[in-house]
Design an enzyme around this catalytic site. Structure first.
Site, PDB file in Angstrom:
ATOM      1  N   ARG A 121       0.800  -1.152  -0.152  1.00 36.20           N
ATOM      2  CA  ARG A 121       0.058  -0.155  -0.092  1.00 36.20           C
ATOM      3  C   ARG A 121       0.813   1.380   0.001  1.00 36.20           C
ATOM      4  O   ARG A 121       1.093   1.754   0.855  1.00 36.20           O
ATOM      5  CB  ARG A 121      -0.948   0.001   1.212  1.00 36.20           C
ATOM      6  CG  ARG A 121      -1.963  -1.035   0.938  1.00 36.20           C
ATOM      7  CD  ARG A 121      -3.358  -0.759   1.660  1.00 36.20           C
ATOM      8  NE  ARG A 121      -4.426  -1.645   1.079  1.00 36.20           N
ATOM      9  CZ  ARG A 121      -5.607  -1.723   1.785  1.00 36.20           C
ATOM     10  NH1 ARG A 121      -5.842  -1.225   3.001  1.00 36.20           N
ATOM     11  NH2 ARG A 121      -6.660  -2.398   1.236  1.00 36.20           N
ATOM     12  N   GLN A 126      -1.198   2.249  -6.068  1.00 41.22           N
ATOM     13  CA  GLN A 126      -2.726   2.265  -5.715  1.00 41.22           C
ATOM     14  C   GLN A 126      -3.312   1.891  -6.902  1.00 41.22           C
ATOM     15  O   GLN A 126      -4.526   1.230  -6.564  1.00 41.22           O
ATOM     16  CB  GLN A 126      -2.969   3.613  -5.216  1.00 41.22           C
ATOM     17  CG  GLN A 126      -2.693   4.309  -3.929  1.00 41.22           C
ATOM     18  CD  GLN A 126      -2.805   5.757  -3.816  1.00 41.22           C
ATOM     19  OE1 GLN A 126      -3.148   6.379  -4.555  1.00 41.22           O
ATOM     20  NE2 GLN A 126      -2.994   6.279  -2.413  1.00 41.22           N
ATOM     21  N   ASP A 129      -3.775  -2.148  -6.828  1.00 46.35           N
ATOM     22  CA  ASP A 129      -4.315  -2.713  -5.773  1.00 46.35           C
ATOM     23  C   ASP A 129      -5.743  -3.381  -5.804  1.00 46.35           C
ATOM     24  O   ASP A 129      -6.706  -2.778  -5.754  1.00 46.35           O
ATOM     25  CB  ASP A 129      -4.578  -1.564  -4.461  1.00 46.35           C
ATOM     26  CG  ASP A 129      -4.681  -2.245  -3.323  1.00 46.35           C
ATOM     27  OD1 ASP A 129      -4.860  -3.450  -3.071  1.00 46.35           O
ATOM     28  OD2 ASP A 129      -4.697  -1.388  -2.185  1.00 46.35           O
ATOM     29  N   SER A 132      -8.288  -2.966  -2.763  1.00 48.49           N
ATOM     30  CA  SER A 132      -8.905  -1.713  -2.705  1.00 48.49           C
ATOM     31  C   SER A 132      -9.989  -1.592  -3.689  1.00 48.49           C
ATOM     32  O   SER A 132     -11.155  -1.075  -3.335  1.00 48.49           O
ATOM     33  CB  SER A 132      -8.040  -0.429  -2.808  1.00 48.49           C
ATOM     34  OG  SER A 132      -7.220  -0.468  -1.657  1.00 48.49           O
ATOM     35  N   TYR A 229      -2.985  -1.166   7.532  1.00 51.05           N
ATOM     36  CA  TYR A 229      -3.711  -2.167   7.972  1.00 51.05           C
ATOM     37  C   TYR A 229      -4.103  -2.006   9.501  1.00 51.05           C
ATOM     38  O   TYR A 229      -3.538  -1.543  10.199  1.00 51.05           O
ATOM     39  CB  TYR A 229      -3.538  -3.605   7.452  1.00 51.05           C
ATOM     40  CG  TYR A 229      -3.451  -3.926   6.123  1.00 51.05           C
ATOM     41  CD1 TYR A 229      -4.536  -4.062   5.471  1.00 51.05           C
ATOM     42  CD2 TYR A 229      -2.259  -3.658   5.597  1.00 51.05           C
ATOM     43  CE1 TYR A 229      -4.702  -4.485   3.995  1.00 51.05           C
ATOM     44  CE2 TYR A 229      -2.279  -4.063   3.989  1.00 51.05           C
ATOM     45  CZ  TYR A 229      -3.361  -4.525   3.441  1.00 51.05           C
ATOM     46  OH  TYR A 229      -3.393  -4.939   1.982  1.00 51.05           O
TER      47      TYR A 229
END
Length: 376
Positions: A121, A126, A129, A132, A229
């Protein structure tokens, strides 16, 4: 460079790892794309659409034959990959902690397994991912599914026959899924509150127009581990949180739980005793049900009624929005491979930061530090 995409074979899996848009993009990089016939049908993508985008439509065995890279949503059985080039990459979700045998099988098969859920992350990753992108849709779908089970309307309505009060929705866990759940419940007209173990999320909750519900009397507990996280809490914090949640949950009509800790069973957030305090007709959607569940008594893909409260959760929530979930997943895969594309070599060449994070197997061995016990 031959890229192969197979039809997903996992039970209930409706997504596909490539869409016509990304077929065109891979082709523009100089790759040849082979797609198994029928791979996209459950995601509303026809074989004709793939063909028009430049993909070769063929059988699974012929698609894999000579493949340099195999793309998948859920990592396919190694038996399906016979014929791929030695050391071929397989980029997919592997569930490495939950399916260690599959990782070992990939190592023995001489394949290079790239676990997309291990994507670090960091800012430049991004767009790659999958956690997400898929969680965003899962949070949205959870609220819609709960609304469908709920026997009342969400928004306040003032009618000639009287006023209908707005539903109260409580979101537990404010990651990507939780934030989308807040936004969706707000759009539907509910009064929304939310909680998280990370104090930094309080401003995010307020920015979406929801009320933050936080433990204030236990100092020095932030609850945020590496990569953003959530981590497991101390016993003191858990007791304080349980008291706060118990008093708040009794007033709620809709509760969405989203708490997950990578590599571990989902933390228990709601007990049977807490469910018993809720109003009959209330609905709880457990987004973590497939990882053991945040809610006592939740069962994947079933609506369980306890104390008059409906408890539900899907084993694969993004698969209930297959067209959009596939589009986002396939773009994650393209963004990942294209970011490392070497024009001269006509193939991607991974760096250590991202490549080392996602690579599970290489050269016949399991090489990932997180799986070998020396990492997180």
């Amino acid at each position: 460079m031959r890229i192969a995409v197979l039809k997903e074979r996992a039970h209930g899996e409706t997504r596909v790892a490539i869409i016509p848009e990304t077929v065109k993009k891979f082709t523009a990089l100089g790759a040849a794309v082979a797609v198994e016939t029928g791979a996209g049908l459950s995601a509303s993508v026809s074989d004709q659409a793939y063909a028009e985008a430049g993909a070769e439509l063929t059988t699974a065995a012929e698609a894999v034959a000579g493949a340099d890279i195999v793309l998948a949503v859920q990592a396919p059985d190694v038996a399906l990959l016979h014929g791929a080039k030695p050391g071929a990459w397989v980029a997919a979700a592997f569930d490495p902690f939950g399916q260690p045998g599959r990782v070992d099988a990939y190592a023995k098969g001489g394949l290079e397994a790239l676990a997309m859920e291990f994507m670090p992350r960091i800012t430049r990753a991004q767009s790659m991912d999958i956690l997400s992108s898929q969680s965003n849709l899962a949070g949205y779908k959870a609220v819609l599914a709960a609304a469908d089970q709920y026997g009342r309307a969400f928004p306040m309505m003032m009618t000639a026959a009287g006023t209908i009060t707005a539903a109260r929705a409580f979101i537990m866990g404010v990651g990507v899924a939780g934030l989308q759940a807040i936004a969706t419940a707000r759009r539907l007209g509910a009064q929304v509150s939310a909680t998280d173990v990370r104090s930094a999320t309080k401003e995010q909750i307020q920015s979406l127009g929801a009320k933050p519900i936080f433990v204030e009397n236990v100092a020095g507990i932030e609850g945020e581990g590496s990569g953003g996280y959530a981590t497991e809490m101390s016993e003191e914090y858990r007791r304080a949180q349980a008291e706060l949640v118990s008093s708040h949950i009794a007033k709620q009509d809709i509760v969405i739980t989203t708490a997950l800790i990578p590599g571990r069973a989902a933390p228990r957030l709601i007990s049977d005793a807490q469910i018993a305090t809720m109003k009959p007709g209330s609905v709880i959607f457990d987004l973590a049900v497939a990882q053991g569940g945040n809610v006592e008594g939740s069962v994947p893909d079933q609506v369980v009624v306890k104390h008059g409260v409906r408890i539900m959760g899907f084993s694969n929530t993004p698969a209930h929005l297959p067209a959009d979930a596939s589009a986002l997943f396939s773009r994650n895969l393209f963004n990942f491979l294209s970011a490392f594309w070497d024009a001269e070599a006509q193939r991607p060449v991974l760096d250590e930061e991202i490549g080392g994070a996602v690579r599970l197997t290489q050269g016949g061995k399991v090489v990932n530090e997180r799986l070998l016990g020396s990492g997180e």
